[in-house]
Design a protein around this motif. Structure first.
Motif, mmCIF file in Angstrom:
data_model
loop_
_atom_site.group_PDB
_atom_site.id
_atom_site.type_symbol
_atom_site.label_atom_id
_atom_site.label_comp_id
_atom_site.label_asym_id
_atom_site.label_seq_id
_atom_site.Cartn_x
_atom_site.Cartn_y
_atom_site.Cartn_z
ATOM 1 N N TYR A 155 0.722 -1.259 0.048
ATOM 2 C CA TYR A 155 -0.025 0.129 0.042
ATOM 3 C C TYR A 155 1.041 1.275 -0.192
ATOM 4 O O TYR A 155 1.747 1.456 0.794
ATOM 5 C CB TYR A 155 -0.821 -0.085 1.133
ATOM 6 C CG TYR A 155 -1.850 -1.163 1.320
ATOM 7 C CD1 TYR A 155 -3.191 -1.370 0.838
ATOM 8 C CD2 TYR A 155 -1.271 -2.266 2.224
ATOM 9 C CE1 TYR A 155 -3.836 -2.448 0.701
ATOM 10 C CE2 TYR A 155 -2.023 -3.484 1.935
ATOM 11 C CZ TYR A 155 -3.320 -3.526 1.444
ATOM 12 O OH TYR A 155 -4.170 -4.915 1.524
ATOM 13 N N VAL A 156 0.695 2.141 -1.045
ATOM 14 C CA VAL A 156 1.331 3.311 -1.027
ATOM 15 C C VAL A 156 0.763 4.322 -0.184
ATOM 16 O O VAL A 156 -0.600 4.710 -0.289
ATOM 17 C CB VAL A 156 1.360 3.779 -2.489
ATOM 18 C CG1 VAL A 156 2.056 5.101 -2.658
ATOM 19 C CG2 VAL A 156 2.299 2.768 -3.538
ATOM 20 N N ILE A 157 1.625 4.920 0.817
ATOM 21 C CA ILE A 157 1.107 6.116 1.573
ATOM 22 C C ILE A 157 1.925 7.316 1.099
ATOM 23 O O ILE A 157 2.900 7.290 0.730
ATOM 24 C CB ILE A 157 1.461 5.939 3.256
ATOM 25 C CG1 ILE A 157 2.809 5.672 3.158
ATOM 26 C CG2 ILE A 157 0.802 4.869 3.350
ATOM 27 C CD1 ILE A 157 3.225 5.278 4.809
ATOM 28 N N ASN A 158 1.217 8.452 1.224
ATOM 29 C CA ASN A 158 1.777 9.775 0.449
ATOM 30 C C ASN A 158 2.513 10.609 1.686
ATOM 31 O O ASN A 158 2.990 11.555 1.275
ATOM 32 C CB ASN A 158 0.624 10.685 0.231
ATOM 33 C CG ASN A 158 0.126 10.041 -1.083
ATOM 34 O OD1 ASN A 158 -1.287 10.157 -1.176
ATOM 35 N ND2 ASN A 158 0.891 9.463 -1.886
ATOM 36 N N ILE A 182 -1.673 5.322 11.017
ATOM 37 C CA ILE A 182 -3.197 5.589 10.857
ATOM 38 C C ILE A 182 -3.451 4.064 10.161
ATOM 39 O O ILE A 182 -4.459 3.434 10.558
ATOM 40 C CB ILE A 182 -3.668 6.829 9.881
ATOM 41 C CG1 ILE A 182 -3.463 8.002 10.860
ATOM 42 C CG2 ILE A 182 -5.019 6.637 9.560
ATOM 43 C CD1 ILE A 182 -3.755 9.097 10.089
ATOM 44 N N TYR A 183 -2.821 3.863 8.854
ATOM 45 C CA TYR A 183 -3.091 2.702 8.152
ATOM 46 C C TYR A 183 -2.666 1.330 9.080
ATOM 47 O O TYR A 183 -3.502 0.379 9.136
ATOM 48 C CB TYR A 183 -2.149 2.480 7.161
ATOM 49 C CG TYR A 183 -2.734 3.428 5.920
ATOM 50 C CD1 TYR A 183 -3.067 2.380 4.574
ATOM 51 C CD2 TYR A 183 -2.790 4.713 5.855
ATOM 52 C CE1 TYR A 183 -3.357 3.209 3.544
ATOM 53 C CE2 TYR A 183 -3.370 5.114 4.744
ATOM 54 C CZ TYR A 183 -3.566 4.714 3.874
ATOM 55 O OH TYR A 183 -4.018 5.230 2.544
ATOM 56 N N HIS A 184 -1.849 1.457 10.043
ATOM 57 C CA HIS A 184 -1.319 0.410 10.838
ATOM 58 C C HIS A 184 -2.585 0.096 12.116
ATOM 59 O O HIS A 184 -2.933 -1.167 12.222
ATOM 60 C CB HIS A 184 -0.205 0.435 11.227
ATOM 61 C CG HIS A 184 0.406 -0.636 12.503
ATOM 62 N ND1 HIS A 184 0.636 -2.154 11.871
ATOM 63 C CD2 HIS A 184 0.711 -0.567 13.613
ATOM 64 C CE1 HIS A 184 1.040 -2.777 12.764
ATOM 65 N NE2 HIS A 184 0.932 -1.940 13.908
ATOM 66 N N ASN A 211 3.483 -2.662 8.894
ATOM 67 C CA ASN A 211 4.550 -1.561 8.360
ATOM 68 C C ASN A 211 5.306 -2.089 7.168
ATOM 69 O O ASN A 211 5.323 -1.190 6.223
ATOM 70 C CB ASN A 211 5.525 -1.220 9.548
ATOM 71 C CG ASN A 211 4.829 -0.097 10.395
ATOM 72 O OD1 ASN A 211 3.819 0.624 10.086
ATOM 73 N ND2 ASN A 211 5.085 -0.330 11.693
ATOM 74 N N HIS A 212 5.854 -3.210 6.945
ATOM 75 C CA HIS A 212 6.498 -3.442 5.997
ATOM 76 C C HIS A 212 5.669 -3.720 4.466
ATOM 77 O O HIS A 212 6.251 -3.630 3.664
ATOM 78 C CB HIS A 212 7.023 -4.837 6.372
ATOM 79 C CG HIS A 212 6.301 -6.021 6.204
ATOM 80 N ND1 HIS A 212 5.506 -6.605 7.223
ATOM 81 C CD2 HIS A 212 5.906 -7.001 5.154
ATOM 82 C CE1 HIS A 212 4.880 -7.648 6.710
ATOM 83 N NE2 HIS A 212 5.011 -7.967 5.288
ATOM 84 N N LYS A 213 4.204 -3.466 4.821
ATOM 85 C CA LYS A 213 3.485 -3.539 3.437
ATOM 86 C C LYS A 213 3.069 -1.829 3.197
ATOM 87 O O LYS A 213 2.550 -1.616 2.008
ATOM 88 C CB LYS A 213 2.180 -4.179 3.529
ATOM 89 C CG LYS A 213 2.491 -5.761 3.768
ATOM 90 C CD LYS A 213 1.118 -6.478 3.774
ATOM 91 C CE LYS A 213 1.298 -8.250 3.930
ATOM 92 N NZ LYS A 213 1.824 -8.564 2.404
ATOM 93 N N LEU A 214 3.689 -1.079 3.802
ATOM 94 C CA LEU A 214 3.174 0.247 3.764
ATOM 95 C C LEU A 214 4.565 1.023 3.180
ATOM 96 O O LEU A 214 5.605 1.086 3.806
ATOM 97 C CB LEU A 214 2.884 1.034 5.064
ATOM 98 C CG LEU A 214 1.712 0.603 5.703
ATOM 99 C CD1 LEU A 214 1.380 1.184 6.875
ATOM 100 C CD2 LEU A 214 0.533 0.769 4.635
#
Length: 244
Positions: free
Chosen positions: A11-14, A21-23, A30-33
């Motif tokens: 997942y791309v975070i800007n 927030i995503y976690h 975290n390793h997927k962000l």
């Protein structure tokens, strides 16, 4: 998203401000962000002379999400300089009695929005809370058009701008923005320098080929090696229209 049954999804975070927030709310490890600044796929170099010609007569603030227009309006109550705000009919803090030097427009076309940015003296991004998913699109419009930028101290703004070089930062809008405005009004050269620096930072980090290269690296770093090998073979055969 949290239930996606794919072993290699990312997942791309800007902004790094989005990571917790995503976690926390979606349970994504975290390793997927993967962090990629919000950018666009065009760039525009603006020369010193062109910037100087665009130093206008009013200050500008625009956008809808997560905006603290109430504090910004209060800051301009003690100033004589003109402020133009472009928001939405949903921005409730714009439904107040305005001082004579503040003009509010709502829900205007994008072309008119960008023209107001172009003709402004400097631009303000009055974010209300620390969240990564707000303000980037408008901020890029400011930087792309080489405007002096005024922003609050937040993680997201420090990721996109350099304090004192490409932007001026504040902690308390009502107390500090009046001083910033008076400072800029006394030194037009500072307005020009801030705008040039913001545009250079945009071109270097957020626009054109830079964002393309960053996105390409994210994709290739996270693709299985077999897919990369197939892509390399097909590129050699001239089959470059495939998307993986």
């Amino acid at each position: 998203m949290a239930w996606t049954a794919i072993s290699r999804e990312y997942y791309v975070i800007n902004s790094e401000a989005d990571r917790s927030i995503y976690h926390q709310h979606l349970g994504i490890p975290n390793h997927k962000l993967v962090s990629l600044p919000y950018g666009d796929f065009s760039s525009a170099d603006i020369e010193d002379e062109e910037v100087r010609a665009q130093v206008g007569s009013y200050y500008f603030a625009g956008g809808f999400t997560n905006r603290d227009y109430a504090s910004l309006i209060d800051a301009f109550r003690e100033l004589n300089q003109k402020l133009v705000i472009v928001g939405s009919h949903l921005n409730r803090d714009l439904q107040v009695e305005l001082p004579s030097n503040v003009q509010v427009l709502r829900d205007i076309p994008k072309k008119q929005f960008n023209t107001l940015i172009k003709n402004a003296k400097a631009c303000i991004l009055p974010l209300k809370e620390e969240t990564g998913a707000s303000g980037q699109m408008v901020l890029l419009s400011y930087m792309k058009q080489a405007k002096a930028v005024i922003v609050p101290h937040m993680q997201i703004t420090h990721e996109y701008l350099d304090e004192g070089t490409s932007a001026l930062f504040y902690s308390n809008a009502q107390k500090e923005i009046p001083s910033i405005i008076r400072y800029l009004d006394q030194d037009e050269r500072k307005i020009v320098d801030l705008g040039i620096a913001a545009n250079k930072q945009y071109n270097r980090d957020l626009g054109g080929d830079t964002i393309k290269e960053k996105l390409y690296k994210i994709v290739t770093d996270n693709l299985p090696q077999s897919a990369i090998e197939i892509k390399t073979e097909e590129k050699a055969l001239g089959k470059e229209d495939y998307v993986y």
